[in-house]
Write a protein that holds these residues in place. Structure first.
Motif, PDB file in Angstrom:
ATOM      1  N   ASN A 264     -11.929  45.114  -9.232  1.00 10.64           N
ATOM      2  CA  ASN A 264     -10.497  45.320  -9.439  1.00 10.64           C
ATOM      3  C   ASN A 264      -9.859  46.068  -8.278  1.00 10.64           C
ATOM      4  OD1 ASN A 264     -10.482  44.004 -11.891  1.00 10.64           O
ATOM      5  ND2 ASN A 264     -10.673  45.876 -13.106  1.00 10.64           N
ATOM      6  N   LEU A 265     -10.588  47.041  -7.728  1.00 10.08           N
ATOM      7  CA  LEU A 265     -10.060  47.789  -6.586  1.00 10.08           C
ATOM      8  C   LEU A 265      -9.859  46.867  -5.389  1.00 10.08           C
ATOM      9  CD1 LEU A 265      -9.245  50.424  -5.202  1.00 10.08           C
ATOM     10  CD2 LEU A 265     -11.667  50.803  -4.653  1.00 10.08           C
ATOM     11  N   PHE A 266     -10.799  45.958  -5.176  1.00 12.57           N
ATOM     12  CA  PHE A 266     -10.667  45.016  -4.062  1.00 12.57           C
ATOM     13  C   PHE A 266      -9.456  44.094  -4.274  1.00 12.57           C
ATOM     14  CE2 PHE A 266     -11.571  40.800  -2.262  1.00 12.57           C
ATOM     15  CZ  PHE A 266     -11.702  41.143  -0.921  1.00 12.57           C
ATOM     16  N   ILE A 267      -9.305  43.582  -5.495  1.00 12.41           N
ATOM     17  CA  ILE A 267      -8.175  42.686  -5.796  1.00 12.41           C
ATOM     18  C   ILE A 267      -6.865  43.448  -5.703  1.00 12.41           C
ATOM     19  CG2 ILE A 267      -7.086  41.272  -7.582  1.00 12.41           C
ATOM     20  CD1 ILE A 267      -9.907  40.670  -8.644  1.00 12.41           C
ATOM     21  N   PHE A 268      -6.804  44.573  -6.399  1.00 11.67           N
ATOM     22  CA  PHE A 268      -5.580  45.372  -6.433  1.00 11.67           C
ATOM     23  C   PHE A 268      -5.210  45.882  -5.044  1.00 11.67           C
ATOM     24  CE2 PHE A 268      -3.957  49.804  -6.746  1.00 11.67           C
ATOM     25  CZ  PHE A 268      -2.696  49.513  -7.237  1.00 11.67           C
ATOM     26  N   GLY A 269      -6.192  46.445  -4.334  1.00 13.16           N
ATOM     27  CA  GLY A 269      -5.926  47.007  -3.020  1.00 13.16           C
ATOM     28  C   GLY A 269      -5.465  45.967  -2.019  1.00 13.16           C
ATOM     29  N   SER A 270      -6.141  44.816  -2.000  1.00 13.47           N
ATOM     30  CA  SER A 270      -5.793  43.761  -1.039  1.00 13.47           C
ATOM     31  C   SER A 270      -4.379  43.252  -1.273  1.00 13.47           C
ATOM     32  CB  SER A 270      -6.800  42.612  -1.137  1.00 13.47           C
ATOM     33  OG  SER A 270      -8.108  43.053  -0.864  1.00 13.47           O
ATOM     34  N   LEU A 271      -4.077  42.900  -2.525  1.00 18.72           N
ATOM     35  CA  LEU A 271      -2.747  42.363  -2.830  1.00 18.72           C
ATOM     36  C   LEU A 271      -1.669  43.423  -2.650  1.00 18.72           C
ATOM     37  CD1 LEU A 271      -3.532  40.225  -6.015  1.00 18.72           C
ATOM     38  CD2 LEU A 271      -3.074  39.409  -3.699  1.00 18.72           C
ATOM     39  N   PHE A 272      -1.961  44.623  -3.052  1.00 20.68           N
ATOM     40  CA  PHE A 272      -1.003  45.726  -2.931  1.00 20.68           C
ATOM     41  C   PHE A 272      -0.624  45.970  -1.472  1.00 20.68           C
ATOM     42  CE2 PHE A 272      -0.705  50.532  -2.650  1.00 20.68           C
ATOM     43  CZ  PHE A 272       0.618  50.592  -3.032  1.00 20.68           C
ATOM     44  N   ILE A 273      -1.614  46.031  -0.608  1.00 24.46           N
ATOM     45  CA  ILE A 273      -1.356  46.301   0.810  1.00 24.46           C
ATOM     46  C   ILE A 273      -0.623  45.142   1.465  1.00 24.46           C
ATOM     47  CG2 ILE A 273      -2.456  46.653   3.056  1.00 24.46           C
ATOM     48  CD1 ILE A 273      -4.672  48.184   1.563  1.00 24.46           C
ATOM     49  N   VAL A 274      -1.105  43.919   1.249  1.00 22.07           N
ATOM     50  CA  VAL A 274      -0.520  42.750   1.907  1.00 22.07           C
ATOM     51  C   VAL A 274       0.926  42.534   1.467  1.00 22.07           C
ATOM     52  CG1 VAL A 274      -0.640  40.239   2.112  1.00 22.07           C
ATOM     53  CG2 VAL A 274      -2.726  41.600   2.314  1.00 22.07           C
TER      54      VAL A 274
ATOM     55  N   CYS B 115       3.032  44.700   0.013  1.00 27.59           N
ATOM     56  CA  CYS B 115       3.892  45.816   0.437  1.00 27.59           C
ATOM     57  C   CYS B 115       4.251  45.695   1.910  1.00 27.59           C
ATOM     58  CB  CYS B 115       3.196  47.151   0.174  1.00 27.59           C
ATOM     59  SG  CYS B 115       3.385  47.776  -1.496  1.00 27.59           S
ATOM     60  N   LEU B 116       3.277  45.332   2.746  1.00 29.68           N
ATOM     61  CA  LEU B 116       3.550  45.178   4.172  1.00 29.68           C
ATOM     62  C   LEU B 116       4.543  44.051   4.420  1.00 29.68           C
ATOM     63  CD1 LEU B 116       0.010  45.606   5.794  1.00 29.68           C
ATOM     64  CD2 LEU B 116       1.914  47.208   5.887  1.00 29.68           C
ATOM     65  N   ALA B 117       4.314  42.909   3.769  1.00 27.38           N
ATOM     66  CA  ALA B 117       5.195  41.757   3.974  1.00 27.38           C
ATOM     67  C   ALA B 117       6.604  42.040   3.456  1.00 27.38           C
ATOM     68  CB  ALA B 117       4.609  40.525   3.274  1.00 27.38           C
ATOM     69  N   LEU B 118       6.691  42.572   2.246  1.00 28.44           N
ATOM     70  CA  LEU B 118       7.997  42.834   1.645  1.00 28.44           C
ATOM     71  C   LEU B 118       8.717  43.965   2.369  1.00 28.44           C
ATOM     72  CD1 LEU B 118       9.838  41.933  -0.643  1.00 28.44           C
ATOM     73  CD2 LEU B 118       8.711  43.587  -2.139  1.00 28.44           C
ATOM     74  N   GLY B 119       7.985  45.027   2.707  1.00 27.67           N
ATOM     75  CA  GLY B 119       8.598  46.149   3.418  1.00 27.67           C
ATOM     76  C   GLY B 119       9.107  45.754   4.784  1.00 27.67           C
ATOM     77  N   CYS B 120       8.317  44.936   5.495  1.00 26.95           N
ATOM     78  CA  CYS B 120       8.740  44.476   6.821  1.00 26.95           C
ATOM     79  C   CYS B 120       9.967  43.572   6.713  1.00 26.95           C
ATOM     80  CB  CYS B 120       7.588  43.737   7.495  1.00 26.95           C
ATOM     81  SG  CYS B 120       7.919  43.260   9.205  1.00 26.95           S
TER      82      CYS B 120
ATOM     83  N   VAL C 137       7.391  51.637   2.500  1.00 27.06           N
ATOM     84  CA  VAL C 137       6.944  50.881   3.674  1.00 27.06           C
ATOM     85  C   VAL C 137       8.157  50.387   4.461  1.00 27.06           C
ATOM     86  CG1 VAL C 137       5.613  48.890   4.470  1.00 27.06           C
ATOM     87  CG2 VAL C 137       4.816  50.226   2.516  1.00 27.06           C
ATOM     88  N   MET C 138       9.194  49.959   3.741  1.00 27.00           N
ATOM     89  CA  MET C 138      10.430  49.529   4.399  1.00 27.00           C
ATOM     90  C   MET C 138      11.009  50.650   5.254  1.00 27.00           C
ATOM     91  SD  MET C 138      14.164  49.175   2.741  1.00 27.00           S
ATOM     92  CE  MET C 138      14.096  50.971   2.730  1.00 27.00           C
ATOM     93  N   ALA C 139      11.005  51.867   4.722  1.00 22.89           N
ATOM     94  CA  ALA C 139      11.546  53.007   5.469  1.00 22.89           C
ATOM     95  C   ALA C 139      10.744  53.268   6.742  1.00 22.89           C
ATOM     96  CB  ALA C 139      11.545  54.251   4.581  1.00 22.89           C
ATOM     97  N   LEU C 140       9.423  53.137   6.653  1.00 22.38           N
ATOM     98  CA  LEU C 140       8.585  53.307   7.846  1.00 22.38           C
ATOM     99  C   LEU C 140       8.929  52.273   8.907  1.00 22.38           C
ATOM    100  CD1 LEU C 140       5.019  53.966   6.338  1.00 22.38           C
ATOM    101  CD2 LEU C 140       6.543  55.624   7.404  1.00 22.38           C
TER     102      LEU C 140
END
Length: 291
Positions: A69-79, A81-86, A170-173
């Motif tokens: 679950n950590l692998f699934i949650f972490g991967s999707l969460f990071i990807v 957030c990065l895409a949406l924030g950017c 992430v958007m703010a960064l």
């Protein structure tokens, strides 16, 4: 004489805080690591038993579920957030009129705790009273969105809630980094006939790569230590289908009275965080030396 007195005074002022951090952070990290090599149950026992706790840890099906679950949650969460924030940062970088309002709206979820976020999304995703019930009341009786009670999809509800809360940060960064890009380079690219998407993709985004690395480290750290969001949103359920390592550690140490197993899982989480942070610090130090 006066400068020496000021230096000594600053050390005296900082010393209590330094001592507290040394004892209650690093001291307890070492204590937890030692307990993971003992046979502690309900109360700590300091009899050394070696790696038995780690062997038993990896025999728990629940631990394997938590790691997956950590692998699934972490991967999707990071990807995501990065895409949406950017994407949000690029949109706001066009200096639109309501930028201040939109920036506040996007950043507001970050001001909430994960407990509040989890509770709100639990209401929204509840099949009986949330989104599914609302759409069915609109005249779509076949619509189904039961991820919250579906053991195969429960972990994805964690992704939805976590992305909603953290993507604004992430958007703010990214927005701060975009505002620091040399505008003369962008103007020169415009004069050469480059389109706006090509300018961002080929010039602007590559120039803010250090921000990507910083965002990844922060998001990965949030993913590894996520606990309260799971407690508030899914409770680890159905069953333990949406457990994360932090929830497994709490269950073992404080509910099943197996402190050694809980300590071993905590050490494994620490190793995961260190595997993320150490390369980041190394790259930062190497960059500082080159600079």
């Amino acid at each position: 004489m006066q400068s020496s007195l000021r230096s000594s005074l600053s050390r005296i002022v900082v010393a209590p805080t330094f001592l507290l951090v040394l004892v209650f952070v690093y001291g307890f990290i070492l204590w937890t690591a030692y307990v993971s090599f003992t046979g502690s149950k309900m109360l700590p026992s300091y009899e050394w038993v070696g790696i038995d706790s780690y062997v038993r840890l990896w025999q728990f099906e629940r631990w394997h579920v938590a790691i997956t679950n950590l692998f699934i949650f972490g991967s999707l969460f990071i990807v995501i957030c990065l895409a949406l924030g950017c994407l949000l940062a690029v949109m706001l970088d066009q200096k639109i009129r309501v930028e201040g309002t939109l920036r506040t709206i996007y950043l507001y979820p970050m001001a909430l705790s994960f407990i509040v976020t989890g509770t709100a999304w639990k209401w929204l995703l509840n099949p009986g009273t949330g989104l599914q019930a609302f759409v069915r009341d609109l005249g779509f009786p076949e619509f189904t969105f039961d991820w919250l009670i579906n053991e195969q999809f429960a972990v994805y509800t964690l992704v939805i809630a976590a992305v909603w809360q953290s993507s604004g940060f992430v958007m703010a960064l990214f927005l701060a980094a975009l505002r620091g890009v040399d505008q003369e380079i962008i103007k020169a690219a415009y004069l050469d006939g480059a389109s706006l998407p090509r300018i961002y993709w080929g010039i602007v985004i590559p120039s803010i790569r250090p921000v990507f690395l910083s965002a990844i480290v922060i998001l990965a750290h949030l993913a590894v230590k996520s606990f309260d969001l799971v407690v508030a949103l899914t409770g680890g359920g159905p069953g333990f289908a949406s457990d994360l390592p932090a929830n497994f550690m709490y269950e073992m140490a404080f509910r099943r009275n197996q402190i050694n197993i809980g300590a071993a899982s905590a050490v494994m989480m620490l190793c995961t965080v260190m595997a993320i942070i150490v390369p980041y610090l190394y790259s930062e130090l190497r960059g500082a030396k080159r600079g």
